[in-house]
Design a protein around this motif. Structure first.
Motif, PDB file in Angstrom:
ATOM      1  N   GLY A 124       0.810  -1.213   0.000  1.00  0.00           N
ATOM      2  CA  GLY A 124       0.000   0.000   0.000  1.00  0.00           C
ATOM      3  C   GLY A 124       0.844   1.263   0.000  1.00  0.00           C
ATOM      4  N   PHE A 125       2.159   1.112   0.116  1.00  0.00           N
ATOM      5  CA  PHE A 125       3.046   2.263   0.080  1.00  0.00           C
ATOM      6  C   PHE A 125       3.837   2.226  -1.220  1.00  0.00           C
ATOM      7  CE2 PHE A 125       2.573   1.193   4.598  1.00  0.00           C
ATOM      8  CZ  PHE A 125       2.014   2.374   5.059  1.00  0.00           C
ATOM      9  N   PRO A 126       3.710   3.258  -2.061  1.00  0.00           N
ATOM     10  CA  PRO A 126       4.380   3.225  -3.364  1.00  0.00           C
ATOM     11  C   PRO A 126       5.905   3.250  -3.275  1.00  0.00           C
ATOM     12  CG  PRO A 126       3.352   5.358  -3.006  1.00  0.00           C
ATOM     13  CD  PRO A 126       2.918   4.465  -1.885  1.00  0.00           C
ATOM     14  N   ILE A 127       6.449   3.641  -2.136  1.00  0.00           N
ATOM     15  CA  ILE A 127       7.901   3.709  -1.992  1.00  0.00           C
ATOM     16  C   ILE A 127       8.526   2.316  -1.944  1.00  0.00           C
ATOM     17  CG2 ILE A 127       7.962   3.819   0.520  1.00  0.00           C
ATOM     18  CD1 ILE A 127      10.144   6.021   0.177  1.00  0.00           C
ATOM     19  N   PHE A 155      16.905   7.807  -1.905  1.00  0.00           N
ATOM     20  CA  PHE A 155      17.413   8.371  -3.151  1.00  0.00           C
ATOM     21  C   PHE A 155      16.952   7.570  -4.366  1.00  0.00           C
ATOM     22  CE2 PHE A 155      20.796  10.568  -0.586  1.00  0.00           C
ATOM     23  CZ  PHE A 155      20.367  11.846  -0.882  1.00  0.00           C
ATOM     24  N   LEU A 156      16.957   6.247  -4.259  1.00  0.00           N
ATOM     25  CA  LEU A 156      16.487   5.428  -5.382  1.00  0.00           C
ATOM     26  C   LEU A 156      15.026   5.735  -5.702  1.00  0.00           C
ATOM     27  CD1 LEU A 156      18.111   1.949  -4.762  1.00  0.00           C
ATOM     28  CD2 LEU A 156      18.311   3.334  -6.818  1.00  0.00           C
ATOM     29  N   TYR A 157      14.212   5.882  -4.663  1.00  0.00           N
ATOM     30  CA  TYR A 157      12.807   6.196  -4.906  1.00  0.00           C
ATOM     31  C   TYR A 157      12.658   7.602  -5.498  1.00  0.00           C
ATOM     32  CZ  TYR A 157       7.875   6.967  -4.535  1.00  0.00           C
ATOM     33  OH  TYR A 157       6.578   7.254  -4.846  1.00  0.00           O
ATOM     34  N   TYR A 162      14.861   7.811  -9.061  1.00  0.00           N
ATOM     35  CA  TYR A 162      14.729   6.805 -10.116  1.00  0.00           C
ATOM     36  C   TYR A 162      13.280   6.316 -10.256  1.00  0.00           C
ATOM     37  CZ  TYR A 162      15.330   2.672 -12.957  1.00  0.00           C
ATOM     38  OH  TYR A 162      15.198   1.748 -13.953  1.00  0.00           O
ATOM     39  N   VAL A 163      12.714   5.777  -9.190  1.00  0.00           N
ATOM     40  CA  VAL A 163      11.381   5.166  -9.286  1.00  0.00           C
ATOM     41  C   VAL A 163      10.307   6.202  -9.582  1.00  0.00           C
ATOM     42  CG1 VAL A 163       9.609   3.888  -8.025  1.00  0.00           C
ATOM     43  CG2 VAL A 163      12.001   3.210  -7.831  1.00  0.00           C
ATOM     44  N   ARG A 164      10.250   7.266  -8.795  1.00  0.00           N
ATOM     45  CA  ARG A 164       9.199   8.269  -8.988  1.00  0.00           C
ATOM     46  C   ARG A 164       9.277   8.941 -10.356  1.00  0.00           C
ATOM     47  NH1 ARG A 164       8.559  12.893  -4.668  1.00  0.00           N
ATOM     48  NH2 ARG A 164      10.602  13.254  -5.551  1.00  0.00           N
ATOM     49  N   PRO A 165      10.461   9.378 -10.832  1.00  0.00           N
ATOM     50  CA  PRO A 165      10.514   9.953 -12.182  1.00  0.00           C
ATOM     51  C   PRO A 165      10.121   8.947 -13.269  1.00  0.00           C
ATOM     52  CG  PRO A 165      12.470  10.579 -10.959  1.00  0.00           C
ATOM     53  CD  PRO A 165      11.743   9.585 -10.125  1.00  0.00           C
ATOM     54  N   MET A 166      10.473   7.675 -13.089  1.00  0.00           N
ATOM     55  CA  MET A 166      10.113   6.668 -14.091  1.00  0.00           C
ATOM     56  C   MET A 166       8.607   6.447 -14.120  1.00  0.00           C
ATOM     57  SD  MET A 166      12.671   6.025 -15.704  1.00  0.00           S
ATOM     58  CE  MET A 166      13.335   4.582 -16.410  1.00  0.00           C
ATOM     59  N   LYS A 167       7.955   6.484 -12.971  1.00  0.00           N
ATOM     60  CA  LYS A 167       6.498   6.334 -12.946  1.00  0.00           C
ATOM     61  C   LYS A 167       5.826   7.512 -13.640  1.00  0.00           C
ATOM     62  CE  LYS A 167       5.689   3.355  -9.048  1.00  0.00           C
ATOM     63  NZ  LYS A 167       4.635   2.455  -9.356  1.00  0.00           N
ATOM     64  N   SER A 168       6.394   8.695 -13.457  1.00  0.00           N
ATOM     65  CA  SER A 168       5.843   9.883 -14.111  1.00  0.00           C
ATOM     66  C   SER A 168       6.053   9.825 -15.619  1.00  0.00           C
ATOM     67  CB  SER A 168       6.504  11.149 -13.568  1.00  0.00           C
ATOM     68  OG  SER A 168       6.313  11.239 -12.187  1.00  0.00           O
ATOM     69  N   ALA A 169       7.121   9.158 -16.035  1.00  0.00           N
ATOM     70  CA  ALA A 169       7.446   9.098 -17.457  1.00  0.00           C
ATOM     71  C   ALA A 169       6.614   8.060 -18.200  1.00  0.00           C
ATOM     72  CB  ALA A 169       8.923   8.780 -17.643  1.00  0.00           C
TER      73      ALA A 169
END
Length: 177
Positions: free
Chosen positions: A39-42, A87-89, A92-99
């Motif tokens: 339930g936590f996107p991180i 830092f990875l979240y 890397y992860v958050r920008p990739m989800k936005s992309a």
């Protein structure tokens, strides 16, 4: 229990899991998505594996280069793991989800769009038009809405879509040319 064994286990396990992700990415992603539905996107596989790997590597490095007590090395490794997780979240992860965006479209979305005739459309038959979409250019079968010939190179507007065929008319600003 020897902390060096734990550090080595985390480092080697993280590297092996990373190699497995590279080789079997889609299969493992499906399995991990099901396991990590907290339930936590991180909490993503990349953030967790990255943190475990950094924990192991940092623990080994700090243990070798410092004469610190085992607890200090453990706390330093935990701090590095938490920082790498964040830092990875964040980077890397958050920008990739936005992309993530789809280059797909529905034919019905083309209604009202301008295009250019690439294959002359006969009065009672089919030709081809090219239209610019989000994913690039798309060539589609087209027919004349007014049942008049539309020559190659003419700018047209998609009036409607029926049975996977675009019904087009010459662009209004070009009528009479």
């Amino acid at each position: 229990m020897n902390l060096q064994l734990i550090y080595w286990g985390c480092l080697i396990g993280g590297v092996i899991f990373t190699l497995l992700i590279i080789l079997l990415g889609d299969l493992l992603a499906g399995i991990m998505d099901g396991l990590l539905e907290i339930g936590f996107p991180i909490f993503q596989p990349i953030t967790l594996v990255g943190a475990v790997t950094v924990f192991g590597g940092t623990g080994l490095i700090l243990d070798r280069i410092n004469s610190l007590a085992g607890t200090s090395v453990l706390l330093g490794a935990l701090l590095a793991a938490v920082l790498s997780f964040v830092f990875l979240y964040a980077f890397y992860v958050r920008p990739m989800k936005s992309a993530e965006n789809s280059t797909g479209f529905r034919l019905a979305d083309l209604e009202g769009k301008k295009g250019e005739v690439t294959v002359t459309i006969p009065a009672r038959g089919f030709g081809e038009v090219v239209i610019l979409t989000v994913g690039g250019k798309t060539n589609q079968i087209a027919a004349s809405m007014d049942q008049t010939e539309i020559p190659q190179g003419t700018t047209v507007v998609v009036i409607t879509v029926k049975d996977h065929i675009l019904y087009v008319s010459p662009h209004p600003s070009l009528k009479g040319d």
